[in-house]
Enzyme design. Sequence first.
Site, short mmCIF file in Angstrom:
data_model
loop_
_atom_site.label_atom_id
_atom_site.label_comp_id
_atom_site.label_asym_id
_atom_site.label_seq_id
_atom_site.Cartn_x
_atom_site.Cartn_y
_atom_site.Cartn_z
N HIS A 183 -48.53 -28.32 -11.60
CA HIS A 183 -49.75 -27.81 -12.42
C HIS A 183 -50.75 -27.46 -11.30
O HIS A 183 -51.61 -28.41 -10.82
CB HIS A 183 -50.24 -29.09 -13.26
N GLU A 192 -53.69 -26.07 -11.69
CA GLU A 192 -54.99 -26.34 -12.41
C GLU A 192 -55.27 -27.64 -12.12
O GLU A 192 -56.53 -28.24 -12.45
CB GLU A 192 -54.97 -25.75 -13.83
N CYS A 205 -45.48 -25.43 -16.41
CA CYS A 205 -44.97 -26.89 -16.84
C CYS A 205 -44.24 -26.38 -18.33
O CYS A 205 -43.14 -25.50 -18.13
CB CYS A 205 -45.86 -27.87 -17.16
#
Lengths: 80, 231
Positions: free
Chosen positions: B204, B206, B87
């Site tokens: 993302h 994660e 990002c």
Amino acid sequence: MKAKVHVTLKNGVLDPQGKAIQHALGSLGYEGVNDVRQGKFIELDLAETDPAKAKAAVEAMCKQLLANTVIENYSIEIIA
Amino acid sequence: MKAAVIVFPGSNCDRDVAVSLEKSMGQKPLMLWHRTTEVPADLDLIVVPGGFSYGDYLRSGAMAAHSPVMQEVKERAAKGVRVLGICNGFQILTEAGLLPGALMRNRDLKFICRDVHLTVERTDTDFTRGYAKGQVIRVPVAHHDGNYFADDSLLERIEGNGQVAFRYASANGEVSEASNINGSRNNIAGVFNEAGTVLGMMPHPERLADPQLGGIDGKPLFDSLVEALCK
């Protein structure tokens, strides 16, 4: 000595914010706005007194930070 | 394996990515403040996390790209140390010249925060070997400036070199204008450098790397890196 820097998107790079402004102007009744390109205006106050040196320094600043030359053009105006 | 996560003023995904890395690696990554120039010599992986570094002033990632630690990151990347930018991290890596192209304001000018589907374009890299060729994964995005731009000649080069990592797609893997959430050229959601050692991506991984978060499609990315980099 002052420097005025204009940073604008290159031709061929879509400018969604410019498009939104164009639509907004149209909805306010301003007709005949064929295109809107949005950019940035940056004014620098420089200690340098030599216009040529000032321009060279600002040119370097533009390349390194003020503009992203992948998508943007810049123009520099030095005002003594 | 030794990993580090860079922390800028305004980073907000640094802890999430550290948790994901720890789950895959079995140990905590180092957290490196942006002002440091003392980066351990034996790092295998550097992660540039998401957030709003330096308030995204001027352009997203522009200030962070010139912070002291990024000079070190550039030198390590040149030596082949794996670098992952997520990002804002992707924006920083393009601004730093480590990845081609630029990330512009989303086509519809809105901040987009939702899960999207991606096609995995390459499975022969250290970042993506844990996925299957052509696999469609679901990963969240949260960005305002994710509209990937490269001019025609650069785009041709990126595609020709196989540098595209992920593309925005429908749930069944169809890559089309309808699945292009932000106006990115060729639906590009992530790109590699030419060597395939630096990856930048807007989504993302994660944020969906633990069953308790509602999905684990992001986890193979971290597992891939651990498998590739554990000596």
